[in-house]
Design a protein around this motif. Structure first.
Motif, mmCIF file in Angstrom:
data_model
loop_
_atom_site.group_PDB
_atom_site.id
_atom_site.type_symbol
_atom_site.label_atom_id
_atom_site.label_comp_id
_atom_site.label_asym_id
_atom_site.label_seq_id
_atom_site.Cartn_x
_atom_site.Cartn_y
_atom_site.Cartn_z
ATOM 1 N N TYR A 41 1.366 -5.870 3.744
ATOM 2 C CA TYR A 41 0.043 -5.536 4.274
ATOM 3 C C TYR A 41 -0.072 -5.718 5.793
ATOM 4 N N GLY A 42 0.479 -6.794 6.330
ATOM 5 C CA GLY A 42 0.233 -7.173 7.718
ATOM 6 C C GLY A 42 1.293 -6.691 8.688
ATOM 7 N N PRO A 43 0.982 -6.750 10.008
ATOM 8 C CA PRO A 43 1.808 -6.105 11.020
ATOM 9 C C PRO A 43 2.886 -6.970 11.651
ATOM 10 N N PRO A 80 0.458 2.947 -0.546
ATOM 11 C CA PRO A 80 0.286 2.332 0.780
ATOM 12 C C PRO A 80 0.970 0.971 0.909
ATOM 13 N N ALA A 81 0.879 0.144 -0.136
ATOM 14 C CA ALA A 81 1.522 -1.167 -0.083
ATOM 15 C C ALA A 81 3.042 -1.033 -0.074
ATOM 16 N N ALA A 82 3.569 -0.090 -0.852
ATOM 17 C CA ALA A 82 5.016 0.144 -0.867
ATOM 18 C C ALA A 82 5.501 0.638 0.490
ATOM 19 N N ASP A 83 4.702 1.493 1.124
ATOM 20 C CA ASP A 83 5.076 1.995 2.451
ATOM 21 C C ASP A 83 5.185 0.851 3.458
ATOM 22 N N VAL A 84 4.257 -0.099 3.389
ATOM 23 C CA VAL A 84 4.310 -1.242 4.302
ATOM 24 C C VAL A 84 5.558 -2.080 4.033
ATOM 25 N N THR A 88 8.336 -3.062 6.495
ATOM 26 C CA THR A 88 8.627 -4.480 6.694
ATOM 27 C C THR A 88 10.130 -4.728 6.664
ATOM 28 N N ARG A 89 10.809 -4.075 5.742
ATOM 29 C CA ARG A 89 12.266 -4.257 5.644
ATOM 30 C C ARG A 89 12.952 -3.866 6.952
ATOM 31 N N GLU A 90 12.409 -2.885 7.649
ATOM 32 C CA GLU A 90 12.974 -2.462 8.927
ATOM 33 C C GLU A 90 12.635 -3.434 10.052
ATOM 34 N N MET A 91 11.575 -4.209 9.878
ATOM 35 C CA MET A 91 11.075 -5.094 10.929
ATOM 36 C C MET A 91 11.682 -6.490 10.882
ATOM 37 N N ILE A 92 12.414 -6.794 9.814
ATOM 38 C CA ILE A 92 12.995 -8.118 9.681
ATOM 39 C C ILE A 92 14.519 -8.006 9.724
ATOM 40 N N SER A 93 15.155 -9.109 10.084
ATOM 41 C CA SER A 93 16.613 -9.124 10.166
ATOM 42 C C SER A 93 17.228 -9.213 8.775
ATOM 43 N N GLU A 94 18.530 -8.952 8.701
ATOM 44 C CA GLU A 94 19.246 -9.069 7.440
ATOM 45 C C GLU A 94 19.211 -10.512 6.939
ATOM 46 N N GLU A 95 19.364 -11.456 7.851
ATOM 47 C CA GLU A 95 19.329 -12.860 7.468
ATOM 48 C C GLU A 95 17.962 -13.248 6.931
ATOM 49 N N MET A 96 16.901 -12.773 7.561
ATOM 50 C CA MET A 96 15.552 -13.080 7.104
ATOM 51 C C MET A 96 15.279 -12.453 5.736
ATOM 52 N N ILE A 227 -2.313 -3.460 12.811
ATOM 53 C CA ILE A 227 -2.081 -2.727 11.564
ATOM 54 C C ILE A 227 -2.190 -1.226 11.807
ATOM 55 N N LEU A 228 -3.218 -0.817 12.516
ATOM 56 C CA LEU A 228 -3.404 0.604 12.808
ATOM 57 C C LEU A 228 -2.335 1.113 13.762
ATOM 58 N N ALA A 229 -1.952 0.300 14.733
ATOM 59 C CA ALA A 229 -0.929 0.711 15.698
ATOM 60 C C ALA A 229 0.413 0.958 15.020
ATOM 61 N N HIS A 230 0.685 0.233 13.950
ATOM 62 C CA HIS A 230 1.922 0.426 13.205
ATOM 63 C C HIS A 230 1.849 1.616 12.253
#
Length: 241
Positions: A41-43, A80-84, A88-96, A227-230
């Motif tokens: 949900y969050g940015p 919409p939740a699945a899209d986030v 999200t997977r793209e925004m976090i590292s592999e380790e995270m 959220i909107l900017a993303h």
């Protein structure tokens, strides 16, 4: 000191989490527990996870962390939740990513059980589905106190005689009587849905049995604008208000 803090459902809301942790620093707690859904949900998922880890918060897995694992779990979310979560997977590292999906389904400490959905260890089951017949839920775990999240809605159930009874969980102090068992939904830090848009968390005094619910204001507009900017669904921004 005999105080612990409990929070849930941060949902990538870094502004809310920062304010909650700043307030928590004034409470003199010996440990902090987060009941999952750190992301979704969050940015700012990476910022939230980094801060929780840096602060040594004990975290269980939520359904949004589980949704990162593969398409099987992702199918359980609306589009919409699945899209986030994909973003999200793209925004976090592999380790995270690997840290998030390795969180335990439940934790037991200080005589309390901590789980995202429903005890003893369900990540996805909603408490509201069982409200009319709570006795089997209470019989499924041994601890006197159980904290859950998932629904973002503050409430508590008390096992008295017969069917457990539901009570509100208001801001401020609530005495958790020692002679009975309690199951408590601790609400949400990052996306409250209880009619009050402040971030929620609880502080439990293990000696007195007093749970203090703390409602913390934060910069909602900053998170909503991000959220909107993303390009996330507008509903996730509007819901914060």
């Amino acid at each position: 000191m005999t105080r612990i803090a409990i929070m849930s459902d941060v949902h990538g809301n870094f502004e809310a989490l920062k304010e909650v942790l700043a307030d928590l620093d004034t409470q003199g707690v010996i440990a902090t527990y987060c009941l999952g859904d750190m992301v979704g949900y969050g940015p700012q998922p990476a910022e939230c996870v980094n801060l929780l880890r840096a602060r040594g918060v004990h975290c269980t897995m939520g359904n949004h962390e589980q949704g990162l694992i593969n398409i099987h779990y992702l199918r359980g979310f609306n589009q919409p939740a699945a899209d986030v979560l994909r973003r999200t997977r793209e925004m976090i590292s592999e380790e995270m990513f690997h840290w998030l999906i390795s969180r335990p389904k439940s934790l037991v400490a200080h005589g309390c059980r901590f789980v995202h959905g429903l005890p003893p260890d369900s990540i996805t089951e909603y408490l509201w589905k069982h409200e009319k017949e709570m006795a089997p839920v209470f019989s499924g775990y041994a601890e006197d106190l159980c904290f859950v999240g998932h629904t973002h809605d503050l409430m508590r159930f008390v096992s008295l005689r017969g069917e457990p009874e539901r009570f509100p969980l208001p801001e401020g102090e609530t005495l958790l009587e020692p002679a009975v068992r309690h199951l408590l939904n601790i609400g949400s830090v990052g996306q409250p849905r209880d009619g009050d848009n402040r971030a929620k968390y609880g502080v439990l005094d293990l000696e007195t049995g007093v749970l203090t619910m703390r409602f913390i204001p934060y910069d909602i507009k900053k998170t909503a604008d991000l959220i909107l900017a993303h390009g996330f669904h507008r509903a996730f921004a509007d819901r914060l208000w």
